[in-house]
Motif scaffolding. Sequence first.
Motif, PDB file in Angstrom:
ATOM      1  N   ALA A  10       0.854  -1.182   0.000  1.00 20.07           N
ATOM      2  CA  ALA A  10       0.000   0.000   0.000  1.00 20.07           C
ATOM      3  C   ALA A  10       0.890   1.231   0.000  1.00 20.07           C
ATOM      4  N   ILE A  11       0.561   2.213  -0.824  1.00 19.00           N
ATOM      5  CA  ILE A  11       1.336   3.442  -0.902  1.00 19.00           C
ATOM      6  C   ILE A  11       0.377   4.610  -0.749  1.00 19.00           C
ATOM      7  N   VAL A  12       0.705   5.498   0.172  1.00 18.75           N
ATOM      8  CA  VAL A  12      -0.042   6.748   0.346  1.00 18.75           C
ATOM      9  C   VAL A  12       0.920   7.870  -0.003  1.00 18.75           C
ATOM     10  N   THR A  13       0.491   8.767  -0.892  1.00 19.23           N
ATOM     11  CA  THR A  13       1.336   9.907  -1.239  1.00 19.23           C
ATOM     12  C   THR A  13       0.764  11.162  -0.612  1.00 19.23           C
ATOM     13  N   LEU A  14       1.640  11.928   0.048  1.00 16.10           N
ATOM     14  CA  LEU A  14       1.242  13.150   0.718  1.00 16.10           C
ATOM     15  C   LEU A  14       2.500  13.936   1.046  1.00 16.10           C
ATOM     16  N   PRO A  15       2.376  15.252   1.270  1.00 20.34           N
ATOM     17  CA  PRO A  15       3.545  15.991   1.727  1.00 20.34           C
ATOM     18  C   PRO A  15       3.820  15.630   3.187  1.00 20.34           C
ATOM     19  N   PRO A  16       5.064  15.253   3.530  1.00 19.71           N
ATOM     20  CA  PRO A  16       5.353  14.843   4.904  1.00 19.71           C
ATOM     21  C   PRO A  16       5.166  15.974   5.911  1.00 19.71           C
ATOM     22  N   ASP A  17       5.410  17.211   5.505  1.00 20.05           N
ATOM     23  CA  ASP A  17       5.218  18.392   6.349  1.00 20.05           C
ATOM     24  C   ASP A  17       4.637  19.506   5.500  1.00 20.05           C
ATOM     25  N   ASP A  18       4.000  20.472   6.136  1.00 15.32           N
ATOM     26  CA  ASP A  18       3.456  21.617   5.394  1.00 15.32           C
ATOM     27  C   ASP A  18       4.553  22.269   4.555  1.00 15.32           C
ATOM     28  N   GLY A  19       4.234  22.556   3.310  1.00 15.13           N
ATOM     29  CA  GLY A  19       5.173  23.227   2.425  1.00 15.13           C
ATOM     30  C   GLY A  19       6.208  22.321   1.790  1.00 15.13           C
ATOM     31  N   GLN A  20       6.200  21.050   2.106  1.00 21.18           N
ATOM     32  CA  GLN A  20       7.170  20.111   1.553  1.00 21.18           C
ATOM     33  C   GLN A  20       6.595  19.452   0.294  1.00 21.18           C
ATOM     34  N   PRO A  21       7.465  18.964  -0.587  1.00 18.55           N
ATOM     35  CA  PRO A  21       6.961  18.255  -1.765  1.00 18.55           C
ATOM     36  C   PRO A  21       6.313  16.928  -1.361  1.00 18.55           C
ATOM     37  N   ILE A  22       5.497  16.435  -2.263  1.00 19.95           N
ATOM     38  CA  ILE A  22       4.805  15.171  -2.002  1.00 19.95           C
ATOM     39  C   ILE A  22       5.810  14.033  -1.922  1.00 19.95           C
ATOM     40  N   LEU A  27       3.494   0.824   3.047  1.00 22.66           N
ATOM     41  CA  LEU A  27       3.195  -0.238   3.999  1.00 22.66           C
ATOM     42  C   LEU A  27       3.353  -1.544   3.241  1.00 22.66           C
ATOM     43  N   VAL A  28       4.284  -2.339   3.681  1.00 25.10           N
ATOM     44  CA  VAL A  28       4.522  -3.627   3.041  1.00 25.10           C
ATOM     45  C   VAL A  28       4.437  -4.701   4.121  1.00 25.10           C
ATOM     46  N   ALA A  29       3.617  -5.687   3.889  1.00 28.95           N
ATOM     47  CA  ALA A  29       3.503  -6.817   4.812  1.00 28.95           C
ATOM     48  C   ALA A  29       3.387  -8.068   3.960  1.00 28.95           C
ATOM     49  N   SER A  30       3.905  -9.161   4.478  1.00 30.02           N
ATOM     50  CA  SER A  30       3.782 -10.404   3.737  1.00 30.02           C
ATOM     51  C   SER A  30       3.733 -11.566   4.721  1.00 30.02           C
ATOM     52  N   GLY A  31       3.247 -12.667   4.236  1.00 34.19           N
ATOM     53  CA  GLY A  31       3.137 -13.853   5.066  1.00 34.19           C
ATOM     54  C   GLY A  31       2.609 -15.006   4.234  1.00 34.19           C
TER      55      GLY A  31
END
Length: 128
Positions: A10-22, A27-31
Motif C-alpha cells: 500500500a502506498i499513500v502519497t502526501l507531503p510529509p510536512d506543510d510546504g514540503q513536496p509530495i 506499507l509492506v507486509a507479507s506472510g
Amino acid sequence: MAAKPYTLNAIVTLPPDDGQPIGSRDLVASGNFTHKQEAELVIQGAATTVVGFGTIPSTGAKLMMVEYPQTLVTDAPINLLLNGGVVGIPISPTGGAILSSPSPTGAGITSLSIVTTAAATVKVTLLA
C-alpha cells in the motif's frame, strides 16, 4: 490447502510536512495463508451483519480487507466492529480498511460485524 504466500503493498502519497513536496509512505507486509474467505455482502437496510468466517480457524485472520464501493450517491457510512468490540471503525463510501498482522502473538481477527443505517454492498477478504 497448502500454504500460499501473500504480499500487501500500500502506498499513500502526501507531503510529509506543510510546504514540503509530495512524498510516499509505504506499507509492506507479507506472510503465508492456508485459509481464505471472500464475500460480497449486499445488505438491504439498517442492520448489524455478522460476517461469516468460513474456514478461517478460531485463532483468527492475519489479514482483513474491507472494501466499500459506492453504488448510489446516497450511500451512508458503515461501521466495522472487530472481535466483539462496541466502538466501530467508520468507513465512508469508496473507502475501505486493511488490518494486517502477519504473525499475531495471540488471536488475530476472530469476528467482524458490519453496522449499516441503509443499504450497502461491502466486499470482505480474510486470510489466515
